[in-house]
Design an enzyme around this catalytic site. Structure first.
Site, PDB file in Angstrom:
ATOM      1  N   GLU A  78       0.818  -1.221   0.000  1.00 43.54           N
ATOM      2  CA  GLU A  78       0.000   0.000   0.000  1.00 43.54           C
ATOM      3  C   GLU A  78       0.846   1.262   0.000  1.00 43.54           C
ATOM      4  O   GLU A  78       0.448   2.289  -0.576  1.00 43.54           O
ATOM      5  CB  GLU A  78      -0.951   0.021   1.197  1.00 43.54           C
ATOM      6  CG  GLU A  78      -2.104  -0.974   1.116  1.00 43.54           C
ATOM      7  CD  GLU A  78      -1.772  -2.333   1.713  1.00 43.54           C
ATOM      8  OE1 GLU A  78      -0.585  -2.575   2.017  1.00 43.54           O
ATOM      9  OE2 GLU A  78      -2.696  -3.164   1.859  1.00 43.54           O
ATOM     10  N   PHE A 140     -12.193  -6.817  13.848  1.00 45.07           N
ATOM     11  CA  PHE A 140     -11.075  -7.267  13.020  1.00 45.07           C
ATOM     12  C   PHE A 140     -10.748  -6.209  11.955  1.00 45.07           C
ATOM     13  O   PHE A 140     -11.623  -5.767  11.222  1.00 45.07           O
ATOM     14  CB  PHE A 140     -11.440  -8.598  12.352  1.00 45.07           C
ATOM     15  CG  PHE A 140     -10.369  -9.106  11.431  1.00 45.07           C
ATOM     16  CD1 PHE A 140      -9.113  -9.454  11.926  1.00 45.07           C
ATOM     17  CD2 PHE A 140     -10.588  -9.212  10.068  1.00 45.07           C
ATOM     18  CE1 PHE A 140      -8.108  -9.909  11.079  1.00 45.07           C
ATOM     19  CE2 PHE A 140      -9.598  -9.665   9.211  1.00 45.07           C
ATOM     20  CZ  PHE A 140      -8.354 -10.013   9.725  1.00 45.07           C
ATOM     21  N   GLN A 141      -9.531  -5.829  11.910  1.00 44.84           N
ATOM     22  CA  GLN A 141      -9.008  -4.835  10.948  1.00 44.84           C
ATOM     23  C   GLN A 141      -9.700  -3.477  11.068  1.00 44.84           C
ATOM     24  O   GLN A 141      -9.848  -2.748  10.092  1.00 44.84           O
ATOM     25  CB  GLN A 141      -9.059  -5.356   9.514  1.00 44.84           C
ATOM     26  CG  GLN A 141      -8.158  -6.578   9.338  1.00 44.84           C
ATOM     27  CD  GLN A 141      -7.870  -6.942   7.910  1.00 44.84           C
ATOM     28  OE1 GLN A 141      -8.706  -6.769   7.031  1.00 44.84           O
ATOM     29  NE2 GLN A 141      -6.668  -7.458   7.668  1.00 44.84           N
ATOM     30  N   LYS A 190     -17.764  -0.795   5.172  1.00 47.65           N
ATOM     31  CA  LYS A 190     -18.061  -1.810   4.150  1.00 47.65           C
ATOM     32  C   LYS A 190     -19.541  -1.846   3.773  1.00 47.65           C
ATOM     33  O   LYS A 190     -19.906  -2.010   2.611  1.00 47.65           O
ATOM     34  CB  LYS A 190     -17.619  -3.175   4.683  1.00 47.65           C
ATOM     35  CG  LYS A 190     -17.672  -4.287   3.670  1.00 47.65           C
ATOM     36  CD  LYS A 190     -17.030  -5.555   4.214  1.00 47.65           C
ATOM     37  CE  LYS A 190     -17.012  -6.653   3.165  1.00 47.65           C
ATOM     38  NZ  LYS A 190     -16.332  -7.858   3.653  1.00 47.65           N
ATOM     39  N   MET A 493      23.854   9.797   3.343  1.00 49.38           N
ATOM     40  CA  MET A 493      23.626  11.099   3.958  1.00 49.38           C
ATOM     41  C   MET A 493      23.875  11.054   5.463  1.00 49.38           C
ATOM     42  O   MET A 493      24.440  11.985   6.050  1.00 49.38           O
ATOM     43  CB  MET A 493      22.198  11.574   3.664  1.00 49.38           C
ATOM     44  CG  MET A 493      21.914  12.971   4.136  1.00 49.38           C
ATOM     45  SD  MET A 493      23.089  14.154   3.448  1.00 49.38           S
ATOM     46  CE  MET A 493      22.190  14.759   2.027  1.00 49.38           C
TER      47      MET A 493
HETATM   48  C1  LIG Z   1      11.977   6.366   5.972  1.00 49.70           C
HETATM   49  C2  LIG Z   1      13.232   7.063   6.374  1.00 49.70           C
HETATM   50  N1  LIG Z   1      14.061   6.500   7.279  1.00 49.70           N
HETATM   51  C3  LIG Z   1      15.215   7.114   7.609  1.00 49.70           C
HETATM   52  C4  LIG Z   1      15.570   8.300   7.056  1.00 49.70           C
HETATM   53  C5  LIG Z   1      16.863   9.008   7.459  1.00 49.70           C
HETATM   54  N2  LIG Z   1      17.763   9.082   6.300  1.00 49.70           N
HETATM   55  C6  LIG Z   1      17.866  10.185   5.516  1.00 49.70           C
HETATM   56  S1  LIG Z   1      18.927   9.991   4.257  1.00 49.70           S
HETATM   57  C7  LIG Z   1      19.327   8.450   4.769  1.00 49.70           C
HETATM   58  C8  LIG Z   1      20.331   7.634   4.016  1.00 49.70           C
HETATM   59  C9  LIG Z   1      19.866   7.238   2.668  1.00 49.70           C
HETATM   60  O1  LIG Z   1      20.715   6.262   2.154  1.00 49.70           O
HETATM   61  P1  LIG Z   1      20.642   5.841   0.651  1.00 49.70           P
HETATM   62  O2  LIG Z   1      19.249   5.504   0.272  1.00 49.70           O
HETATM   63  O3  LIG Z   1      21.656   4.805   0.388  1.00 49.70           O
HETATM   64  O4  LIG Z   1      20.998   7.195  -0.104  1.00 49.70           O
HETATM   65  P2  LIG Z   1      22.391   7.987  -0.101  1.00 49.70           P
HETATM   66  O5  LIG Z   1      22.317   9.009   0.972  1.00 49.70           O
HETATM   67  O6  LIG Z   1      23.477   6.984   0.155  1.00 49.70           O
HETATM   68  O7  LIG Z   1      22.468   8.598  -1.460  1.00 49.70           O
HETATM   69  C10 LIG Z   1      18.630   8.091   5.916  1.00 49.70           C
HETATM   70  C11 LIG Z   1      18.769   6.805   6.639  1.00 49.70           C
HETATM   71  C12 LIG Z   1      14.648   8.863   6.130  1.00 49.70           C
HETATM   72  N3  LIG Z   1      14.872  10.037   5.562  1.00 49.70           N
HETATM   73  N4  LIG Z   1      13.526   8.198   5.801  1.00 49.70           N
END
Ligand SMILES: Cc1ncc(C[n+]2csc(CCOP(=O)(O)OP(=O)(O)O)c2C)c(N)n1
Ligand SMILES: [Mg+2]
Length: 581
Positions: A78, A140-141, A190, A493
């Site tokens: 979803e 349920f749900q 529903k 990042m």
């Molecule tokens: C759902 C979610 N969980 C955690 C984060 C925190 N976060 C921001 S950037 C990042 C790293 C992303 O890694 P990647 O997808 O390998 O991209 P890169 O930065 O290496 O280009 C994280 C963990 C987020 N923004 N969203």
């Protein structure tokens, strides 16, 4: 659950009594599910993203008879359906629609709704709910999805009475699209889907869409006078400029009055990056000339932008010498994060045009050449295998009217910095919420809505792992998306912050190389290529024909590459770190 027993008298709540006869199959007798689909047709909906389940079985049953009209994209999860509907909205100007079941189906789309909400994306989310008779009993749900989504929807509805269904759907579309757009959720028990009533659709509803007011003559005179009297003005253009279709008007103003333009992440594409007045992204990863232009300007004209903390950094050092003017459609944004000198809640396009009429033609050579001198010479060689070169080479191949989708992380910021955006680029990125896992689903919606435009997805290895289940949807529908996996084998990042601000105490950010992305793509029936040097990338690009199906391109880059410049958190935006250390 109330049943519309044939030939008997049926009470439908709130004074609606209805006799339903054996001839109910005749014209005019419809189930709630059928009414919902009729209303969607009236709203020109032809594409639905979704996933079935118990509470929406009657709705999907009604869809069974409507496959000629609706293109139904069932995703793997979803969350993917919600991001797809969001990407569809962002790239078509239409309202993305997704439908999911109650309980876990509904909770699975919460991230998708919040993502759309933070970026002001119109979307209609239809959730099935347990039957009226089971509401409030931990059935349920059963989940209180309207309660859960109050803070992340522009509005939401629980439609307990079938007689309210039609007007609710029309209102939902209006609310989603009026003024500052946003997602609207409609929760439908529903039994409402199953109940039948005599129904004759209203005429195509009049849009009650309000488009805000235009600023007054004298107000536009005040703004024009401020611009004419300013020697160092800046326009700060956000996503609201795009939503208001005011990009052209904004650029006209900038060009007539010689005003450099900085963009928020959502505002990229409002001015051609090749225009000499365009300074690109501003804020945490803004270029030096953009950030210094803000620090040194004497007039700061914010248009359709909120003042995100990612942009302003240290508040009292943000545009410290400037009068701030703010034009926006949403009153809630005024003086929220920065106190303005003047602010107007207005429809942007016509208001800007009024101002442009009154500004003096002025190239502002001195100011523009000062700004130009702040540019930092390129640090990398064009044969280095780094993100900048990867993005620029792919940009060169897809120069025309591409849809550029990103996930979240370093690759997102590199794309924001180095893609040469213009008015015909659609940039689909999760700005406000920064949702990792957004990109793949959003690219699905973008492609479904734009069969004739190239769709390029930049995704990191971390985000790819989160939602690569949707490769199945991409493969099943044979969606020609070029997926560029920027693989630095790390949550780049976060690692960059650990490196720069946590003394290299790397914690839980390494991504092992156990996962073979080539085999993964193969399992989904998607052709894949891996490159780790510039020659191989050139070769791939040279041989890339018009896509007839999905392709995965894995680019293996160094995990220590950083997004630069970067403003350390809480710092003034002029204090950028330019060089990697
Ligand atoms: C759902 C979610 N969980 C955690 C984060 C925190 N976060 C921001 S950037 C990042 C790293 C992303 O890694 P990647 O997808 O390998 O991209 P890169 O930065 O290496 O280009 C994280 C963990 C987020 N923004 N969203
Ligand atoms: Mg990564």
């Amino acid at each position: 659950m109330k049943q519309p027993w044939k030939g008997s008298k049926c009470f439908l709540g709130e004074g609606h009594t209805l006799l339903i006869f054996e001839e109910e199959a005749n014209m005019g007798v419809m189930s709630g599910a059928q009414i919902l689909l009729e209303c969607l047709k009236k709203q020109d909906v032809d594409t639905i993203f979704g996933y079935p389940g118990g509470a929406v079985i009657p709705l999907f049953d009604a869809l069974y008879d409507e496959t000629d009209h609706f293109n139904i994209i069932r995703t793997a999860h979803e969350q993917g359906a919600a991001h797809a509907a969001d990407g569809y909205s962002r790239t078509t100007g239409k309202t993305g629609v997704c439908m999911v079941t109650s309980g876990p189906g509904a909770t699975n789309i919460v991230t998708g709704i919040a993502t759309a909400y933070m970026d002001s994306i119109p979307m209609i989310v239809i959730t099935g709910q347990v039957a009226n008779s089971l509401l409030g009993k931990d059935s349920f749900q059963e989940i209180d999805i309207t309660g859960i989504t109050i803070p992340i929807t522009k509005h939401n509805f629980l439609v307990k009475d079938i007689n309210k269904l039609e007007e609710t759907i029309y209102r939902a579309f209006d609310i989603a699209n009026s003024d500052r757009p946003g997602p609207v959720l409609i929760d439908i028990p529903k039994d409402v889907f199953m109940t039948k009533i005599s129904f004759s659709p209203a005429q195509k509803p009049e849009k009650i869409k309000s488009v805000g007011k235009i600023i007054k003559e004298e107000e536009s005179r005040v703004i024009a006078d401020l611009i004419n009297g300013s020697s160092r003005p800046i326009i700060y253009a956000g996503g609201g400029v795009k939503i208001a279709h005011a990009s052209y008007a904004m650029v006209q103003l900038a060009e007539k009055a010689g005003i450099p333009v900085v963009n928020t992440l959502m505002g990229l594409g409002t001015i051609d990056r090749k225009n000499s007045l365009s300074l690109g992204l501003v804020g945490m990863h803004g270029f030096k000339e953009a950030n210094l232009a803000v620090t040194n300007c004497d007039l700061f004209i914010a248009i359709g932008a909120r003042f995100s903390d990612r942009v302003i950094g240290k508040k009292d050092r943000f545009a410290p010498n400037a009068k701030i003017i703010h034009l926006d459609i949403d009153e809630a944004e005024i003086d929220k994060n920065m106190i303005t000198y003047l602010s107007y809640i207005c429809e942007l396009k016509s208001s800007i045009e009024l101002i442009t009429e009154k500004v003096e033609t002025n190239q502002r050579e001195e100011w523009n050449s000062t700004v130009c001198q702040w540019k930092v010479p390129e640090r990398c060689n064009n044969r280095d295998f780094v993100a900048k070169n990867i993005i620029e080479k792919i940009n060169w191949k897809f120069d025309k009217a591409a849809i550029v989708v990103t996930d979240v992380g370093q690759h997102q910021m590199w794309t924001a910095q180095y893609w040469s955006f213009n008015n015909s680029t659609s940039f689909v990125t999760s700005g406000g919420l920064g949702t990792m896992g957004f990109g793949i689903g959003a690219s699905i919606g973008s492609k479904v809505g734009n069969p004739d435009k190239p769709v390029i997805l930049f995704v990191g290895d971390g985000g790819f792992r989160m939602t690569c289940n949707e490769l199945l949807t991409i493969s099943e529908f044979n969606l020609p998306i070029l997926m560029v996996l920027v693989n630095n084998s790390t949550l780049g990042m976060v690692r960059q912050w650990q490196k720069m601000f946590s003394q290299k105490r790397y914690m839980q950010t390494d991504n092992s190389d156990i996962l073979d992305y080539m085999k993964l793509a193969d399992a989904y029936g998607i052709p894949a290529h891996k490159v780790d040097n510039i020659e191989a990338l050139d070769h791939f690009i040279d041989n890339l024909k018009v896509l007839s199906g999905p392709v995965l391109l894995e680019c293996k880059i160094d995990k220590d590459d950083c997004v630069l410049p970067i403003v350390p958190p809480g710092e003034a935006i002029e204090n950028l770190i330019i060089d990697q250390y």
